[in-house]
Scaffold this active site. Sequence first.
Site, PDB file in Angstrom:
ATOM      1  N   GLY A  26      62.345  12.641  25.980  1.00 23.29           N
ATOM      2  CA  GLY A  26      62.494  13.087  24.531  1.00 23.29           C
ATOM      3  C   GLY A  26      63.699  13.196  24.163  1.00 23.29           C
ATOM      4  N   ASP A  81      53.319  14.120  28.409  1.00 24.67           N
ATOM      5  CA  ASP A  81      52.389  14.956  29.385  1.00 24.67           C
ATOM      6  C   ASP A  81      50.910  14.685  29.045  1.00 24.67           C
ATOM      7  OD1 ASP A  81      54.410  16.912  29.996  1.00 24.67           O
ATOM      8  OD2 ASP A  81      54.525  17.481  27.998  1.00 24.67           O
ATOM      9  N   GLY A  86      61.936  14.506  30.222  1.00 31.20           N
ATOM     10  CA  GLY A  86      63.250  14.138  29.772  1.00 31.20           C
ATOM     11  C   GLY A  86      64.272  15.227  29.926  1.00 31.20           C
ATOM     12  N   LYS A 104      51.591  20.159  27.447  1.00 30.91           N
ATOM     13  CA  LYS A 104      51.648  20.248  29.048  1.00 30.91           C
ATOM     14  C   LYS A 104      50.342  20.955  29.515  1.00 30.91           C
ATOM     15  CE  LYS A 104      56.216  20.799  29.641  1.00 30.91           C
ATOM     16  NZ  LYS A 104      56.744  19.344  29.328  1.00 30.91           N
ATOM     17  N   LYS A 146      54.604  13.969  36.536  1.00 33.18           N
ATOM     18  CA  LYS A 146      55.313  13.656  35.420  1.00 33.18           C
ATOM     19  C   LYS A 146      56.720  14.274  35.384  1.00 33.18           C
ATOM     20  CE  LYS A 146      56.588  14.206  31.009  1.00 33.18           C
ATOM     21  NZ  LYS A 146      57.203  15.521  30.165  1.00 33.18           N
TER      22      LYS A 146
END
Length: 303
Positions: free
Chosen positions: A72, A197, A39, A254, A36
Amino acid sequence: MSSGTTRKHTALPKARILIEALPWLTRHHGKTVVIKFGGNAMVDGELKAAFAQDVVFLRHAGLRPVVVHGGGPQISAALDRAGIVSEFKAGLRVTTEDAMDVVRMVLAGQVQRELVGLLNQHGPLAVGLTGEDAHTITATRHTPEIDGELVDIGRVGEITQIDTGAIEALLADGRIPVVSSIARSQDDGHVYNVNADTAAAALAAALGAETLMVLTDVEGLYEDWPDSDEVISRLTASQLEKLLPELSSGMVPKMEGCLHAVRNGVSTARVIDGRVQHSILLEIFTDEGIGTMVVPDEEGDAV
Ligand SMILES: Nc1ncnc2c1ncn2[C@@H]1O[C@H](COP(=O)(O)OP(=O)(O)O)[C@@H](O)[C@H]1O
Ligand SMILES: CC(=O)N[C@@H](CCC(=O)OP(=O)(O)O)C(=O)O
């Protein structure tokens, strides 16, 4: 010194580094790794290029990398330009119908395209898709409970089903899937905004990945954030579960994702510093792993 001797001096350390990686290459060969890319770790051009190199390296080293990306800050900037105020509740973006159009445009049309382009500078490897494609991610409307009340946060999705077919087909064809965290609804023809996430963790579990790797803009999970920057290097699932209620903001999805992954067959879930160039390679192929590693409970650990 003759040029032959000089060559030996510079070549030998390189050979040693390659040989040092051999046990890791053997261990990870053929394994699926879900990465992952957050941003916040995505704002620097050099870091993005190094990220693409690492992912392509993993693929050529015989692993099966799958990228799930966030965005984000990029979404917030686009909403700002459109005059739409960004608001977060329970760590999730309140997503009106208008905001959803922007979220989808930024994630699928901008961030994903850029990552696919960077990866494909190294060959025809990356293929982008969103959770809508081939029913990869199905979601229902998520209404989080805040202070005992169910709160409407608009078009935010809670994942109900993952179909790994399209991703498996791409991996079998030697491609690198790059997935945007947008889900389709089962029945009303809408799309949902899913935290990246959460999407990465759900995909890691459904794919039976060996590792979930979450790249972010801090060194890992800080023990006493924001008062200390002591990173917790290793946690079992049960230890993490106890810690979850104390966590705040971006760390919540997360660490919930890491817990979900290791409780559902993923061997390790790691939160690592995406601001460090080549952090993925350091994590996979060396002893110099950085960040926070979550592992399943060993027998007798769970309480
Ligand atoms: N215990 C903690 N340890 C580290 N960071 C934390 C912690 N609690 C909250 N955070 C915040 O979480 C942020 C990472 O989440 P987020 O901003 O969503 O990043 P990303 O874009 O990578 O998903 C950090 O920058 C930090 O501000
Ligand atoms: C529901 C929700 O909050 N979705 C996130 C999706 C992107 C994301 O998760 O990006 P990062 O990983 O960069 O934070 C959002 O709209 O910001």
